[in-house]
Enzyme design. Sequence first.
Site, PDB file in Angstrom:
ATOM      1  N   HIS A  48       0.850  -1.192   0.000  1.00 17.09           N
ATOM      2  CA  HIS A  48       0.000   0.000   0.000  1.00 17.09           C
ATOM      3  C   HIS A  48       0.889   1.245   0.000  1.00 17.09           C
ATOM      4  CE1 HIS A  48       0.495  -0.747   4.457  1.00 17.09           C
ATOM      5  NE2 HIS A  48       0.997   0.454   4.311  1.00 17.09           N
TER       6      HIS A  48
HETATM    7  C1  T46 Z   1       2.608   0.519   7.052  1.00 18.56           C
HETATM    8  C2  T46 Z   1       3.398  -0.720   7.224  1.00 18.56           C
HETATM    9  C3  T46 Z   1       4.868  -0.452   7.374  1.00 18.56           C
HETATM   10  C4  T46 Z   1      -4.514  -0.672  13.461  1.00 18.56           C
HETATM   11  O1  T46 Z   1      -5.635  -0.882  13.973  1.00 18.56           O
HETATM   12  N1  T46 Z   1      -3.759   0.387  13.894  1.00 18.56           N
HETATM   13  C5  T46 Z   1      -2.545   0.666  13.359  1.00 18.56           C
HETATM   14  O2  T46 Z   1      -1.901   1.660  13.784  1.00 18.56           O
HETATM   15  C6  T46 Z   1      -2.029  -0.185  12.329  1.00 18.56           C
HETATM   16  C7  T46 Z   1      -0.676   0.121  11.711  1.00 18.56           C
HETATM   17  C8  T46 Z   1      -2.792  -1.244  11.929  1.00 18.56           C
HETATM   18  N2  T46 Z   1      -4.010  -1.490  12.499  1.00 18.56           N
HETATM   19  C9  T46 Z   1      -4.777  -2.662  12.060  1.00 18.56           C
HETATM   20  C10 T46 Z   1      -5.354  -2.573  10.669  1.00 18.56           C
HETATM   21  C11 T46 Z   1      -5.406  -4.009  10.201  1.00 18.56           C
HETATM   22  O3  T46 Z   1      -6.628  -4.589  10.613  1.00 18.56           O
HETATM   23  O4  T46 Z   1      -3.905  -3.787  12.032  1.00 18.56           O
HETATM   24  C12 T46 Z   1      -4.282  -4.676  10.978  1.00 18.56           C
HETATM   25  C13 T46 Z   1      -3.072  -5.002  10.097  1.00 18.56           C
HETATM   26  O5  T46 Z   1      -2.678  -3.803   9.371  1.00 18.56           O
HETATM   27  P1  T46 Z   1      -2.056  -3.845   7.905  1.00 18.56           P
HETATM   28  O6  T46 Z   1      -2.647  -4.972   7.150  1.00 18.56           O
HETATM   29  O7  T46 Z   1      -2.193  -2.484   7.315  1.00 18.56           O
HETATM   30  O8  T46 Z   1      -0.521  -4.160   8.245  1.00 18.56           O
HETATM   31  P2  T46 Z   1       0.743  -4.090   7.271  1.00 18.56           P
HETATM   32  O9  T46 Z   1       1.847  -4.808   7.955  1.00 18.56           O
HETATM   33  O10 T46 Z   1       0.397  -4.524   5.900  1.00 18.56           O
HETATM   34  O11 T46 Z   1       1.112  -2.518   7.191  1.00 18.56           O
HETATM   35  C14 T46 Z   1       1.554  -1.835   8.361  1.00 18.56           C
HETATM   36  C15 T46 Z   1       0.827  -0.485   8.496  1.00 18.56           C
HETATM   37  O12 T46 Z   1      -0.591  -0.700   8.499  1.00 18.56           O
HETATM   38  C16 T46 Z   1       1.164   0.461   7.398  1.00 18.56           C
HETATM   39  O13 T46 Z   1       0.661   1.753   7.684  1.00 18.56           O
HETATM   40  O14 T46 Z   1       3.077   1.496   6.486  1.00 18.56           O
HETATM   41  O15 T46 Z   1       2.949  -1.560   8.292  1.00 18.56           O
END
Ligand code: T46
Length: 133
Positions: A48
């Site tokens: 993303h």
């Molecule tokens: C990024 C990379 C480096 C939250 O509720 N609060 C938060 O602050 C974050 C970061 C995530 N979440 C929840 C949202 C999703 O349900 O945690 C779950 C997993 O998030 P995501 O699929 O977006 O995780 P990554 O590892 O793909 O990405 C993360 C960050 O979301 C993103 O901003 O830059 O790490």
Amino acid sequence: MIEMYDFAAFNDDRGSLIAWESNKNIPFEIKRVYCIYGVKDHKRRGLHAHKEGDIILICIKGTCKILINDGVYSTETLLDGANKGLHIPSGRWHEMYDFSQDAILLVLASNQYDEDDYIRDINTFLTDFGHKE
Ligand code: T46
């Protein structure tokens, strides 16, 4: 600008300590800290871009790789220590992969969590940030 920071550690006979401070060795006010760990074999995360806000990625244990695409060029960076921080500004597609089993990826963010800030579709990202002919 995508930039790699080299954080100074306080090393002595007890071990090492690194501090991260808003607007000092981190070029923004830190609003949020989270970490990613226990990533299963061959799983990619991220995929993303953010519309706003900066992040700094620090692999405080183990190793992982980061792909960044600015809409035109892609780079790959190995993160392998608490002293290295990869600064990713908004508008960069990023993916994290090749996590070692013990990897802990610490993330310092300049904004609070907001799902509306995410561009999760690569074609939307390339339309918004790619080369305009
Ligand atoms: C990024 C990379 C480096 C939250 O509720 N609060 C938060 O602050 C974050 C970061 C995530 N979440 C929840 C949202 C999703 O349900 O945690 C779950 C997993 O998030 P995501 O699929 O977006 O995780 P990554 O590892 O793909 O990405 C993360 C960050 O979301 C993103 O901003 O830059 O790490």
